[in-house]
Design a protein around this motif. Structure first.
Motif, PDB file in Angstrom:
ATOM      1  N   UNK A   1       0.858  -1.168   0.000  1.00 55.21           N
ATOM      2  CA  UNK A   1       0.000   0.000   0.000  1.00 55.21           C
ATOM      3  C   UNK A   1       0.909   1.237   0.000  1.00 55.21           C
ATOM      4  N   UNK A   2       0.655   2.129  -0.935  1.00 54.25           N
ATOM      5  CA  UNK A   2       1.514   3.304  -1.007  1.00 54.25           C
ATOM      6  C   UNK A   2       1.114   4.357   0.028  1.00 54.25           C
ATOM      7  N   UNK A   3       1.933   5.368   0.105  1.00 52.98           N
ATOM      8  CA  UNK A   3       1.771   6.360   1.165  1.00 52.98           C
ATOM      9  C   UNK A   3       0.477   7.164   1.037  1.00 52.98           C
ATOM     10  N   UNK A   4       0.065   7.473  -0.176  1.00 54.90           N
ATOM     11  CA  UNK A   4      -1.148   8.276  -0.351  1.00 54.90           C
ATOM     12  C   UNK A   4      -2.396   7.496   0.063  1.00 54.90           C
ATOM     13  N   UNK A   5      -2.425   6.193  -0.220  1.00 54.96           N
ATOM     14  CA  UNK A   5      -3.597   5.412   0.192  1.00 54.96           C
ATOM     15  C   UNK A   5      -3.614   5.194   1.701  1.00 54.96           C
ATOM     16  N   UNK A   6      -2.438   5.036   2.321  1.00 60.36           N
ATOM     17  CA  UNK A   6      -2.406   4.944   3.788  1.00 60.36           C
ATOM     18  C   UNK A   6      -2.924   6.237   4.420  1.00 60.36           C
ATOM     19  N   UNK A   7      -2.484   7.373   3.863  1.00 59.12           N
ATOM     20  CA  UNK A   7      -2.946   8.669   4.366  1.00 59.12           C
ATOM     21  C   UNK A   7      -4.452   8.804   4.204  1.00 59.12           C
ATOM     22  N   UNK A   8      -4.969   8.335   3.052  1.00 56.20           N
ATOM     23  CA  UNK A   8      -6.407   8.387   2.820  1.00 56.20           C
ATOM     24  C   UNK A   8      -7.170   7.564   3.849  1.00 56.20           C
TER      25      UNK A   8
ATOM     26  N   UNK B   1      -8.032  12.740   0.380  1.00 58.40           N
ATOM     27  CA  UNK B   1      -8.114  12.348  -1.021  1.00 58.40           C
ATOM     28  C   UNK B   1      -7.131  13.151  -1.881  1.00 58.40           C
ATOM     29  N   UNK B   2      -6.734  14.310  -1.426  1.00 54.94           N
ATOM     30  CA  UNK B   2      -5.860  15.178  -2.229  1.00 54.94           C
ATOM     31  C   UNK B   2      -4.569  14.498  -2.705  1.00 54.94           C
ATOM     32  N   UNK B   3      -3.804  13.822  -1.853  1.00 55.92           N
ATOM     33  CA  UNK B   3      -2.580  13.190  -2.368  1.00 55.92           C
ATOM     34  C   UNK B   3      -2.850  12.130  -3.433  1.00 55.92           C
ATOM     35  N   UNK B   4      -3.925  11.372  -3.269  1.00 56.22           N
ATOM     36  CA  UNK B   4      -4.239  10.347  -4.265  1.00 56.22           C
ATOM     37  C   UNK B   4      -4.567  10.994  -5.605  1.00 56.22           C
ATOM     38  N   UNK B   5      -5.363  12.055  -5.583  1.00 53.94           N
ATOM     39  CA  UNK B   5      -5.658  12.772  -6.827  1.00 53.94           C
ATOM     40  C   UNK B   5      -4.406  13.385  -7.426  1.00 53.94           C
ATOM     41  N   UNK B   6      -3.568  13.930  -6.585  1.00 53.53           N
ATOM     42  CA  UNK B   6      -2.342  14.562  -7.069  1.00 53.53           C
ATOM     43  C   UNK B   6      -1.466  13.547  -7.811  1.00 53.53           C
ATOM     44  N   UNK B   7      -1.249  12.384  -7.189  1.00 52.08           N
ATOM     45  CA  UNK B   7      -0.410  11.373  -7.835  1.00 52.08           C
ATOM     46  C   UNK B   7      -1.082  10.797  -9.082  1.00 52.08           C
ATOM     47  N   UNK B   8      -2.403  10.690  -9.078  1.00 49.56           N
ATOM     48  CA  UNK B   8      -3.116  10.210 -10.252  1.00 49.56           C
ATOM     49  C   UNK B   8      -2.930  11.175 -11.419  1.00 49.56           C
ATOM     50  N   UNK B   9      -3.170  12.454 -11.172  1.00 51.37           N
ATOM     51  CA  UNK B   9      -3.025  13.436 -12.253  1.00 51.37           C
ATOM     52  C   UNK B   9      -1.562  13.617 -12.667  1.00 51.37           C
TER      53      UNK B   9
END
Length: 143
Positions: free
Chosen positions: A1-8, A121-129
């Motif tokens: 699990x990456x860091x953005x999903x853990x944060x989410x 959700x912001x980090x996940x969106x950021x890495x996605x975009x």
């Protein structure tokens, strides 16, 4: 699990705790209102018993006007414009408990919970975009 999903998922857990806290606060305020209303009814009955005992001992026109009971319905107390937050006694406590129970303070918990999820959700969106931007850049460079 990456860091953005853990944060989410951590932010979702905090949001769930905030929502539960909002429900708990609302339940506590409703319990406080019902307890204060029962206390008011008890004091009203005790007052009426005292007045009835005095009326049995004394006679006169003034005893007829001492039959007023406490109003223990918080909505009726709230409708009376002469009563305010500084009303003394049990009716003042009942009025304050009614205002506390009907305030939208628990909505603050829900708003903070929603804001927490949005920040999560912001980090996940950021890495996605960012990944999509990289794909577009590589596609443009190859042509």
């Amino acid at each position: 699990m990456n860091m953005s999903s853990r944060f989410f998922w951590k932010s979702v857990a905090v949001a769930v705790l905030l929502t539960i806290s909002g429900f708990g606060y609302s339940g506590y305020m409703q319990h406080k209102l019902s307890t204060t209303q029962r206390t008011c009814e008890t004091e009203s009955q005790a007052k009426m018993a005292t007045i009835n005992a005095q009326r049995a001992k004394e006679s006169g026109p003034w005893t007829e006007y001492q039959t007023a009971e406490f109003t223990c319905d918080p909505s009726k107390l709230d409708a009376d414009v002469s009563l305010g937050e500084d009303t003394p006694g049990i009716q003042g406590e009942l009025l304050r408990a009614y205002h506390d129970a009907n305030s939208n303070t628990q909505n603050i918990f829900y708003g903070i919970a929603l804001l927490t999820v949005l920040v999560g959700v912001l980090p996940a969106f950021w890495y996605f975009f960012l990944a999509r931007l990289t794909e577009i850049a590589t596609a443009v460079r190859r042509k």
